[in-house]
Design a protein around this motif. Structure first.
Motif, mmCIF file in Angstrom:
data_model
loop_
_atom_site.group_PDB
_atom_site.id
_atom_site.type_symbol
_atom_site.label_atom_id
_atom_site.label_comp_id
_atom_site.label_asym_id
_atom_site.label_seq_id
_atom_site.Cartn_x
_atom_site.Cartn_y
_atom_site.Cartn_z
ATOM 1 N N GLU A 1 0.849 -1.206 0.000
ATOM 2 C CA GLU A 1 0.000 0.000 0.000
ATOM 3 C C GLU A 1 0.884 1.256 0.000
ATOM 4 O O GLU A 1 0.669 2.181 -0.783
ATOM 5 C CB GLU A 1 -0.908 -0.010 1.234
ATOM 6 N N CYS A 2 1.901 1.269 0.867
ATOM 7 C CA CYS A 2 2.788 2.439 0.950
ATOM 8 C C CYS A 2 3.522 2.649 -0.365
ATOM 9 O O CYS A 2 3.660 3.786 -0.841
ATOM 10 C CB CYS A 2 3.800 2.262 2.081
ATOM 11 N N ASP A 3 3.987 1.558 -0.944
ATOM 12 C CA ASP A 3 4.704 1.678 -2.213
ATOM 13 C C ASP A 3 3.803 2.231 -3.306
ATOM 14 O O ASP A 3 4.211 3.096 -4.086
ATOM 15 C CB ASP A 3 5.222 0.298 -2.623
ATOM 16 N N ALA A 4 2.574 1.724 -3.348
ATOM 17 C CA ALA A 4 1.640 2.208 -4.368
ATOM 18 C C ALA A 4 1.375 3.701 -4.185
ATOM 19 O O ALA A 4 1.352 4.468 -5.158
ATOM 20 C CB ALA A 4 0.327 1.421 -4.280
ATOM 21 N N LEU A 5 1.191 4.128 -2.941
ATOM 22 C CA LEU A 5 0.908 5.541 -2.675
ATOM 23 C C LEU A 5 2.107 6.417 -3.040
ATOM 24 O O LEU A 5 1.958 7.475 -3.659
ATOM 25 C CB LEU A 5 0.558 5.743 -1.194
ATOM 26 N N ALA A 6 3.300 5.973 -2.636
ATOM 27 C CA ALA A 6 4.492 6.781 -2.907
ATOM 28 C C ALA A 6 4.748 6.883 -4.406
ATOM 29 O O ALA A 6 5.097 7.951 -4.915
ATOM 30 C CB ALA A 6 5.695 6.186 -2.182
ATOM 31 N N ARG A 7 4.574 5.771 -5.097
ATOM 32 C CA ARG A 7 4.795 5.812 -6.549
ATOM 33 C C ARG A 7 3.781 6.738 -7.208
ATOM 34 O O ARG A 7 4.102 7.467 -8.154
ATOM 35 C CB ARG A 7 4.702 4.403 -7.146
ATOM 36 N N TYR A 8 2.555 6.718 -6.705
ATOM 37 C CA TYR A 8 1.527 7.605 -7.262
ATOM 38 C C TYR A 8 1.857 9.080 -6.965
ATOM 39 O O TYR A 8 1.755 9.944 -7.835
ATOM 40 C CB TYR A 8 0.156 7.229 -6.689
ATOM 41 N N LEU A 9 2.283 9.362 -5.748
ATOM 42 C CA LEU A 9 2.455 10.770 -5.345
ATOM 43 C C LEU A 9 3.769 11.378 -5.820
ATOM 44 O O LEU A 9 3.806 12.543 -6.217
ATOM 45 C CB LEU A 9 2.351 10.894 -3.815
ATOM 46 N N VAL A 10 4.869 10.604 -5.751
ATOM 47 C CA VAL A 10 6.170 11.187 -6.118
ATOM 48 C C VAL A 10 6.934 10.356 -7.143
ATOM 49 O O VAL A 10 8.053 10.709 -7.505
ATOM 50 C CB VAL A 10 7.068 11.401 -4.867
ATOM 51 N N GLY A 11 6.344 9.249 -7.580
ATOM 52 C CA GLY A 11 6.992 8.447 -8.625
ATOM 53 C C GLY A 11 8.172 7.632 -8.135
ATOM 54 O O GLY A 11 9.055 7.285 -8.917
ATOM 55 N N ARG A 12 8.204 7.339 -6.819
ATOM 56 C CA ARG A 12 9.316 6.574 -6.245
ATOM 57 C C ARG A 12 8.773 5.560 -5.243
ATOM 58 O O ARG A 12 7.681 5.769 -4.707
ATOM 59 C CB ARG A 12 10.277 7.497 -5.493
ATOM 60 N N PRO A 13 9.557 4.512 -4.936
ATOM 61 C CA PRO A 13 9.100 3.592 -3.887
ATOM 62 C C PRO A 13 9.125 4.274 -2.517
ATOM 63 O O PRO A 13 9.775 5.301 -2.345
ATOM 64 C CB PRO A 13 10.107 2.440 -3.951
ATOM 65 N N CYS A 14 8.415 3.676 -1.578
ATOM 66 C CA CYS A 14 8.292 4.287 -0.250
ATOM 67 C C CYS A 14 9.467 3.860 0.636
ATOM 68 O O CYS A 14 9.701 2.662 0.817
ATOM 69 C CB CYS A 14 6.982 3.834 0.380
ATOM 70 N N PRO A 15 10.215 4.802 1.222
ATOM 71 C CA PRO A 15 11.284 4.420 2.154
ATOM 72 C C PRO A 15 10.701 3.671 3.354
ATOM 73 O O PRO A 15 9.559 3.937 3.765
ATOM 74 C CB PRO A 15 11.870 5.762 2.604
ATOM 75 N N ALA A 16 11.491 2.757 3.923
ATOM 76 C CA ALA A 16 10.982 1.902 5.009
ATOM 77 C C ALA A 16 10.549 2.723 6.224
ATOM 78 O O ALA A 16 9.526 2.430 6.856
ATOM 79 C CB ALA A 16 12.056 0.900 5.412
ATOM 80 N N ASP A 17 11.319 3.783 6.566
ATOM 81 C CA ASP A 17 10.945 4.562 7.756
ATOM 82 C C ASP A 17 9.636 5.311 7.543
ATOM 83 O O ASP A 17 8.843 5.490 8.467
ATOM 84 C CB ASP A 17 12.081 5.517 8.173
ATOM 85 N N VAL A 18 9.399 5.730 6.300
ATOM 86 C CA VAL A 18 8.130 6.415 6.006
ATOM 87 C C VAL A 18 6.970 5.429 6.122
ATOM 88 O O VAL A 18 5.907 5.765 6.659
ATOM 89 C CB VAL A 18 8.171 7.059 4.603
ATOM 90 N N ALA A 19 7.195 4.204 5.647
ATOM 91 C CA ALA A 19 6.135 3.183 5.754
ATOM 92 C C ALA A 19 5.796 2.924 7.224
ATOM 93 O O ALA A 19 4.624 2.797 7.594
ATOM 94 C CB ALA A 19 6.579 1.897 5.069
ATOM 95 N N ASP A 20 6.821 2.870 8.069
ATOM 96 C CA ASP A 20 6.579 2.667 9.514
ATOM 97 C C ASP A 20 5.733 3.804 10.084
ATOM 98 O O ASP A 20 4.788 3.587 10.829
ATOM 99 C CB ASP A 20 7.903 2.604 10.280
ATOM 100 N N ARG A 21 6.124 5.023 9.743
ATOM 101 C CA ARG A 21 5.379 6.183 10.262
ATOM 102 C C ARG A 21 3.954 6.199 9.725
ATOM 103 O O ARG A 21 3.017 6.563 10.430
ATOM 104 C CB ARG A 21 6.093 7.481 9.853
ATOM 105 N N TYR A 22 3.797 5.796 8.489
ATOM 106 C CA TYR A 22 2.467 5.759 7.885
ATOM 107 C C TYR A 22 1.573 4.770 8.646
ATOM 108 O O TYR A 22 0.438 5.094 9.004
ATOM 109 C CB TYR A 22 2.582 5.363 6.415
#
Lengths: 135, 538
Positions: free
Chosen positions: A6-27
């Motif tokens: 889910e985090c990866d899909a959101l990050a790729r949609y919003l900024v075109g990159r995979p989601c960093p692990a620490d951001v996924a934790d915070r999310y």
């Protein structure tokens, strides 16, 4: 769908990159702390949209118009804010001069926006009708 | 002079009342909620906004909050305008200062420094008609403006907004440099100045309590653009800076864990009643005073007076500046950087007084560049998908200006606060409120917004959207216990004494009978000094 996907899909949609692990934790933590759980109908729509990138853009456009306080838009906002507050994505948020290609990309995005809204509207209305009531 | 004064509140009014009393030789005990920010959540010192954004992996702590506070609070709610490092301003309020209203959303504070921690540091100068309408003595307040400017350090210059900003005070510091977006707007205003002034629109540099030269160990502005997040350099004035100085005085005692609830007069003075905060069991405290000086803010002092003077259920008037927030776009600036020297403080001030209108019937505001606030705040409000918002806002942000406009307020019978009993509240009561815009305010608001939307495009700024702040959102409150020359209940004598008492004074904005469309902080401090000076002479 797993939270990481889910985090990866959101990050790729919003900024075109995979989601960093620490951001996924915070999310994940924020989703729990802010009580952004879904109803079964919302979860089904959300999971489908996350699995199909372009549908996520349409769903986002729809809820931006019709379900602004719902869990879907708030989850998108949380990821937007978290990505904005990470050094590796600074170049996606802070001002920088742009070339012609970037301008063309923005123009295409603007031209496609009404179509995304049209597709996203029924999804957003369903979420509004069957979504979990937010406090 | 060795009289013992108790001052309630360590905000802008409280610290300056206390300083004046101490300078006159009195002893002062200050009672205050005393909440402070967590230093661990502060951003690293001496780093710029851009360098922190590019390098600090822990920036989410101060830009978003450990618990995503910046995202969690919906726009328009009390505190939503505060950055995470300023949230301590509202710590304890929900628990200890119970409030309920559907039409009024004030911000109250139990923090050390009170709402002064969230002050935009604009130093606006009530004109003589403003002061007279507010029931304030012109000469004494003018004198107070000078005293306070000397204490806190104010920057200002002489331009079209001087009548509203610095006034005739001497010894201002030079104004800071403007960023490129505001410079462009101001240059176009200067070129069309005559027609703008004819239409009633005044634009100029705001007076700000921000140092451009070192003063008393405080540092001048370094344009790090972290002004919304930290006061580590003490560049902008905050009440705790004065409080730290007061605490060095042996005749000053600070109790920073007390919520004052009431008082009772007797032959020897006043018994001040309250309780210790942040304990599971409520622990009552009483403090004796020869004289009591309430500086708990217009709403806080009203709560205390209502309890002490049988005012439960009594409607107290309330004044607040209604406000609007406008987003302006400068098309000629699109695609251009903001420049090296940027700050988050107001870059320009704007005032609108239609020709032929009353001297006090003007609207006023501040213009900011949108740089040091995160884009998610704007994206949240846009009716667009987030990815598209990000793409557009990233490119447009250096051409955006935020304009905050406020309007004056006069007492209206339908706008009031009322303390009512509530056994579930730790203080045994809850404050309720009714507030709506008067017809005169609605007309002024509509006329002002129309004038800005018409005139700003002529100086290169198109108004893209406007949002009305909820009633009370400006954080400017006054008029709950108005000045009166008659000895009437719940009013103040011109010297600040609470009618019906011998030794209780109110030195915050509670007495103002009118609130002009200006920030009132400088006037609050000048008035607190005025009342304390009179008290010191008695």
């Amino acid at each position: 769908m797993s939270t990481n996907r889910e985090c990866d899909a959101l990050a790729r949609y919003l900024v075109g990159r995979p989601c960093p692990a620490d951001v996924a934790d915070r999310y994940m933590r924020a989703v729990n702390e802010l009580n952004l759980a879904f109803s079964p109908v919302e979860a089904a729509i959300w999971n489908t949209a996350c699995a199909l990138g372009p549908l996520l853009a349409c769903l986002d456009a729809g809820v931006a118009l019709w379900n602004r306080n719902g869990a879907i838009r708030r989850r998108l906002l949380v990821m937007f804010a978290l990505l904005e507050a990470t050094p590796e994505n600074t170049d996606r948020f802070l001002f920088s001069p742009r070339g012609v290609v970037a301008h063309v990309g923005t123009l295409i995005g603007l031209l496609l926006a009404p179509i995304a809204m049209l597709i996203g509207t029924p999804l957003a209305v369903v979420c509004l009708a069957f979504g979990r009531k937010q406090g | 002079m060795s009289e013992r004064f108790v001052v309630v509140g360590a905000g802008l009014s409280g610290v300056h009342a206390a300083q004046t009393l101490l300078e006159a030789g009195a002893s002062v005990v200050m009672l205050d909620g005393g909440a402070t920010g967590n230093p661990a959540n502060e951003p690293p010192a001496d780093r710029t906004f851009l360098s922190l954004r590019a390098e600090d992996r822990t920036q989410h702590r101060y830009f978003l909050g450990e618990h995503m506070e910046a995202v969690a609070t919906p726009a328009g709610r009390p505190g939503s305008q505060l950055t995470p490092t300023r949230r301590f301003v509202m710590e304890g309020v929900e628990r200890w200062l119970r409030f309920h209203s559907d039409s009024f959303t004030p911000m109250e504070s139990l923090a050390q420094g009170g709402l002064g921690n969230a002050w935009g540091v604009g130093c606006y100068h009530f004109s003589d008609p403003d002061l007279e309408s507010a029931g304030l003595p012109v000469a004494e307040i003018r004198d107070g403006y000078q005293v306070i400017a000397d204490r806190i350090g104010v920057q200002a210059c002489d331009d079209d907004t001087s009548p509203f900003c610095g006034g005739d005070v001497k010894g201002f510091q030079p104004v800071m440099e403007m960023d490129a977006a505001s410079s462009a707007l101001y240059a176009r205003y200067r070129s069309r100045r005559d027609s703008m002034l004819r239409s009633g629109m005044h634009v100029g540099r705001p007076a700000l309590a921000v140092l451009t030269r070192a003063k008393d160990g405080r540092h001048p502005i370094n344009y790090d653009n972290m002004d919304f997040y930290t006061d580590q350099r003490e560049t902008a004035y905050r009440p705790w800076i004065t409080l730290n100085e007061l605490r060095k005085n042996p005749r000053f005692e600070y109790r920073g864990d007390i919520v004052v609830t009431s008082f009772q007069e007797d032959n020897d003075g006043v018994e001040v009643q309250g309780f210790v905060m942040n304990r599971d069991e409520r622990e009552s405290v009483t403090v004796r005073a020869r004289k009591l000086v309430l500086c708990a803010g217009a709403i806080g002092s009203m709560r205390i007076v209502a309890r002490a003077m049988n005012g439960i259920g009594h409607p107290f008037p309330i004044l607040t500046n209604p406000c609007d927030y406008l987003l302006g776009l400068q098309p000629s600036r699109i695609g251009k950087p903001l420049g090296e020297k940027t700050s988050s403080f107001a870059q320009l001030a704007v005032f609108y007084r239609p020709p032929g209108e009353d001297a006090v019937a003007y609207s006023g505001g501040s213009i900011y560049s949108y740089q040091a606030l995160m884009l998610f705040r704007l994206a949240r409000e846009a009716p667009l998908a987030f990815a598209l918002s990000r793409d557009l806002l990233q490119y447009l942000q250096t051409s955006l200006l935020m304009i905050g406009m406020t309007y004056p307020d006069w007492p209206v019978p339908g706008n009031f606060l009322k303390l009512v009993r509530d056994d579930n509240s730790p203080t045994g009561d809850v404050l309720t409120a009714e507030y709506e815009l008067s017809a005169r305010q609605a007309m002024m608001r509509s006329r002002t917004l129309g004038a800005i939307k018409r005139s700003f495009p002529s100086i290169g700024c198109v108004i893209a959207s406007s949002v009305r702040g909820k009633n009370g959102f400006s954080s400017h409150y006054a008029g709950t216990i108005p000045y009166s020359s008659e000895e009437r209940d719940f009013t103040l004598a011109p010297d600040g004494r609470l009618h019906g008492t011998r030794a209780v004074y109110v030195a915050d904005g509670s007495g103002f009978r009118f609130l002009p469309a200006l920030g009132l902080s400088w006037t609050l401090m000048a008035n607190a000094h005025r009342i304390a000076r009179r008290l010191a002479r008695v």
